[in-house]
Write an enzyme that holds these catalytic residues in place. Structure first.
Site, PDB file in Angstrom:
ATOM      1  CB  CYS A 384       2.991  -1.102   6.679  1.00 52.44           C
ATOM      2  SG  CYS A 384       3.321   0.672   6.592  1.00 52.44           S
ATOM      3  CG  HIS A 510       0.376  -0.885   2.582  1.00 58.40           C
ATOM      4  ND1 HIS A 510      -0.367  -1.390   3.629  1.00 58.40           N
ATOM      5  CD2 HIS A 510       0.962   0.241   3.045  1.00 58.40           C
ATOM      6  CE1 HIS A 510      -0.240  -0.589   4.676  1.00 58.40           C
ATOM      7  NE2 HIS A 510       0.562   0.407   4.349  1.00 58.40           N
ATOM      8  CD  GLU A 512      -1.593  -4.400   2.102  1.00 61.16           C
ATOM      9  OE1 GLU A 512      -0.429  -4.772   1.841  1.00 61.16           O
ATOM     10  OE2 GLU A 512      -1.863  -3.604   3.016  1.00 61.16           O
TER      11      GLU A 512
HETATM   12  N1  GLN Z   1       2.014   3.508  11.801  1.00 58.76           N
HETATM   13  C1  GLN Z   1       3.126   3.187  10.974  1.00 58.76           C
HETATM   14  C2  GLN Z   1       3.640   4.403  10.216  1.00 58.76           C
HETATM   15  O1  GLN Z   1       2.977   5.388  10.097  1.00 58.76           O
HETATM   16  C3  GLN Z   1       2.773   2.082   9.997  1.00 58.76           C
HETATM   17  C4  GLN Z   1       1.726   2.460   9.019  1.00 58.76           C
HETATM   18  C5  GLN Z   1       1.075   1.288   8.343  1.00 58.76           C
HETATM   19  O2  GLN Z   1       1.123   0.158   8.822  1.00 58.76           O
HETATM   20  N2  GLN Z   1       0.401   1.546   7.244  1.00 58.76           N
HETATM   21  O3  GLN Z   1       4.746   4.378   9.742  1.00 58.76           O
END
Ligand code: GLN
Length: 536
Positions: A384, A510, A512
């Site tokens: 992410c 994600h 995970e």
């Molecule tokens: N802050 C980033 C976004 O909102 C990444 C979010 C995250 O790592 N879950 O896109």
């Protein structure tokens, strides 16, 4: 009415006793006897969901396929059971009040005074029964967050009392989890706090059916009998939960103590088949008898708190076991990484993960770490925000777009290679408004991603507001830095890879959240394999 049986798990004496792990372990034992089981968690705080809490407050926020931002215990449930959870599996006081107040505004209680009992408790009970009434489950385990005696837990405890009354004791039971502290000076285990917490539960009209005792030392027979006598349960209902080296041992410990047997007896159920824990035991054996070892760095800004990256750490355990590899995770605080120390921090590692996150703090450290991994052929897995940082790093250091940034960090930057998603631009509220839950992704043939998943169509869970800014794709992507996964409907870039490298993958989603003991995640498996190759 459905035939579903209900098990409520309450906690006493202190928080952090691991109710979620005990609930998940019991569910595992029941599932291994062919019962269809699910677990839900009721959290007494007033946030509508934990999505607005920072990880220091409550650990990681777990995300389900249907886009619920939930308590991290749901992660344990999924990892133990390999059964998906949903919005219905996590309910908070905020959510309960929100829906009661909406009903009040619609006039559903017209003429009545809306009160905690019965209106709030009815709403809680409806939600407690929601999953049971789908006829998808034989047994629903409900974990009540917090500790009995807390002011904010009272409506939940009252609802449990009413549920037992409504359903009958053969259909609804209470497991109370407590702590048996060891007083070193006296050299003794103490039962008094447990007696008191069982008494507190009784004051609310609930007598515990089973008491699970967290302890650092074995409970003697005498002590178990004493507990049974004072706490009004049978001796067999005193279950010891001794500290273990891994949470994955807990189902076996609960089996030794006969927790599943006592539960089934009380619920008047017979096993549907002989208990089969072979796959679980195979996993544990591999996990405990590794043939290799690797060191993997985890760069993030919440690394001092174990629970912040729970699902990533567990995914590494699952992938490590399959690869028969012990994984030493080296936590690296992103704010502490700089150009001068990066080599010495990363040099002994065999793989690097740059973690998800929000906001500006620690960003430059993440970019420096990515850069070092890319140039030193260190296997890299960006998740992410980690993927977004990999894009910025390549743009700045390889393509010379020195002002490349994300508008999350610099709203006025001249080269917004990561930008707020179009659909996010009109959103004002912070809670539950990110791009959440499962979205499809199409993988490019021949990519690391396709090789890892063994297919070209996948679905993964998301939690973000920013994305790769597609107006930069011609400038950024070349024969080395490639897109290997996109959303088939919107073209949103989901996966990037750097080809001039043994293993360099960044994912907008994600992974995970989908790794479980029985289904370790393909990308974590491949990343651990690559780290092993780096070492050897
Ligand atoms: N802050 C980033 C976004 O909102 C990444 C979010 C995250 O790592 N879950 O896109």
């Amino acid at each position: 009415m459905s035939n579903t049986k209900y098990i409520f798990v309450t906690g006493g004496v202190t928080s952090s006793l691991g109710k979620g792990i005990v609930a998940a372990s019991l569910a595992k034992l029941l599932q291994a006897q062919n019962f269809r089981v699910t677990i839900q968690k009721f959290d007494p705080y007033i946030n509508v969901d934990p999505g607005t809490l920072n990880p220091y407050e409550h650990g990681e926020c777990f995300v389900t396929d249907d886009g619920a931002e939930t308590d991290l215990d749901l992660g344990h449930y999924e990892r133990f059971l390999s059964v998906s959870t949903s919005q219905a599996n996590n309910v908070t006081t905020g959510r309960i009040y929100q829906s009661v107040i909406e009903k009040e505004r619609r006039g559903e209680f017209l003429g009545k005074t809306v009160q905690v009992i019965p209106h709030i408790t009815n709403e809680i009970k409806d939600r407690m029964r929601l999953l049971g009434e789908t006829d998808q489950y034989d047994i629903v385990i409900t974990e009540i967050g917090g500790t009995v005696g807390d002011i904010e837990s009272l409506p939940y405890i009252e609802s449990v009392r009413q549920m037992i009354w409504d359903l009958g004791r053969e259909n609804a039971i209470v497991i109370h989890l407590t702590l048996i502290p060891f007083l070193a000076a006296a050299g003794e285990l103490k039962t008094k706090p447990t007696q008191h917490s069982v008494k507190t539960l009784m004051e609310s009209g609930i007598s515990a059916d089973i008491i699970v005792c967290r302890t650092e030392h074995e409970l003697s027979e005498d002590l178990r009998e004493k507990l049974a006598l004072f706490c009004n349960v049978k001796r067999e209902s005193i279950i010891q939960s001794i500290d273990v080296e891994t949470i994955y041992d807990v189902p076996l410990k609960m089996l030794e103590e006969g927790l599943d047997r006592v539960v089934l007896n009380k619920l008047q159920l017979k096993p549907k088949k002989a208990l089969d824990l072979k796959p679980w035991n195979d996993f544990l054996f591999k996990f405990k008898n590794p043939k290799h070892s690797v060191k993997i760095g985890l760069v993030g800004k919440y690394v001092e708190l174990q629970d912040s990256y729970k699902s990533i750490l567990e995914s590494l355990i699952h992938a490590g076991a399959v690869n028969e590899t012990e994984i030493e995770v080296v936590s690296i605080h992103s704010e502490e990484v700089n150009e001068k120390n990066v080599a010495s921090i990363l040099n002994s590692l065999h793989g690097l993960i740059v973690a998800p996150g929000f906001g500006e703090r620690g960003i430059e450290g993440k970019i420096i770490a990515v850069s070092h991994a890319r140039k030193s052929m260190l296997p890299f897995f960006g998740i992410c925000l980690g993927m977004q940082m990999a894009v910025i790093e390549y743009a700045r250091n390889e393509l010379g777009i020195i002002e490349a940034n994300s508008t999350e960090m610099d709203p006025n930057c001249n080269a917004p290679v990561i930008d707020l998603m179009e659909s996010q631009k009109t959103i004002i509220n912070k809670g539950g408004t990110m791009r959440l839950g499962a979205w499809d992704c199409t993988l490019s043939r021949g990519s690391i991603a396709e090789n890892s998943y063994g297919t070209t169509t996948i679905s993964e869970r998301h939690r973000h507001r920013y994305e790769f800014n597609n107006s930069y794709s011609d400038q950024i992507f070349d024969e080395y830095f490639v897109i290997s996964g996109t959303n088939p409907e919107t073209g949103l870039i989901e996966i990037i890879e750097y080809k001039n490298h043994p293993w360099f993958v960044g994912v907008q989603f994600h992974p995970e959240y989908k790794s479980t003991v029985s289904k370790p995640h393909p990308l974590f498996l491949a990343f651990v394999k690559a780290s092993l190759a780096k070492k050897e």
